[in-house]
Scaffold this active site. Structure first.
Site, mmCIF file in Angstrom:
data_model
loop_
_atom_site.group_PDB
_atom_site.id
_atom_site.type_symbol
_atom_site.label_atom_id
_atom_site.label_comp_id
_atom_site.label_asym_id
_atom_site.label_seq_id
_atom_site.Cartn_x
_atom_site.Cartn_y
_atom_site.Cartn_z
ATOM 1 N N HIS A 43 59.917 57.691 20.679
ATOM 2 C CA HIS A 43 60.833 57.580 19.692
ATOM 3 C C HIS A 43 60.469 56.969 18.323
ATOM 4 C CE1 HIS A 43 60.489 53.669 21.575
ATOM 5 N NE2 HIS A 43 60.840 53.043 20.320
ATOM 6 N N HIS A 125 57.817 54.947 12.537
ATOM 7 C CA HIS A 125 56.570 55.486 13.523
ATOM 8 C C HIS A 125 56.828 55.756 14.861
ATOM 9 C CE1 HIS A 125 56.952 50.966 14.284
ATOM 10 N NE2 HIS A 125 56.356 51.576 15.540
#
Ligand code: 3AM
Length: 176
Positions: A43, A125
């Site tokens: 995620h 990220h």
């Protein structure tokens, strides 16, 4: 004592890309590089809330439901290593404005609700490996993982039987 849960807002990686990333990761990194994150747990964190009460969670969910942000696409075309945190990540060279606005909104609502927010700049990220504290050789540039994001979600994080499990609690659409 009131019950709390460890919660965070995030953009889930679509299952097809999760599967492709996990295969690619196995080719790019040796087993010693770090601990791979499970495919289903991949995620992009938007805002970390910490351990919060059900009441605070509801208030933040009500605010999330009122957010009107356009959907966006991004290309995972960047990789890096934060040895201090022991994290190897994928990111993007050009973060879309919609992503930055969404994260900023969620983080400021969280801060106003008393959830501590890191003063470090937001760096979108996908964590690929944890426990990566030694030097790691990163994939050569040239890879691209394009993703269309059409919703964001609230997750709980629970450490059970030696594993971190994320559970989606609620999700809200981005405007398409
Ligand atoms: O997206 P990543 O994997 O980098 O590192 C944790 C993970 O981020 C982060 O929240 C995400 C879901 O667990 N996290 C955990 N504790 C944190 C903290 N105290 C934190 N982020 C900021 N402050």
């Amino acid at each position: 004592m009131s019950d709390t849960r460890r919660l965070f807002f995030a953009l889930p990686i679509p299952p097809k890309t999760q599967r492709a990333l996990v295969k690619w990761r196995a080719d790019q990194f040796s087993a010693e590089a770090g601990r791979p994150i499970a495919a289903a747990n991949l995620h992009i964190t938007l805002a970390f809330l910490g351990d919060i009460s059900e009441q605070k969670s509801q208030a933040l969910q009500n605010m999330a439901a009122r957010i009107k942000q356009p959907a966006f696409s991004l290309d995972l075309d960047d990789a890096g290593h934060w040895p201090g945190a022991g994290v190897v990540w994928l990111g993007t060279r050009r973060a879309p404005r919609g992503l930055l606005q969404l994260a900023e909104l969620l983080r400021s609502q969280a801060a106003r609700s008393g959830c501590y927010q890191s003063p470090l700049p937001f760096h979108p990220h996908v964590t690929l490996l944890r426990g990566a504290t030694k030097a790691v050789s990163l994939p050569p540039s040239g890879f691209h993982w394009p993703i269309d994001f059409e919703y964001f979600a609230l997750y709980s994080s629970e450490f059970r039987r030696g594993r971190t499990r994320y559970e989606q609690i609620a999700a809200w659409p981005l405007i398409t």
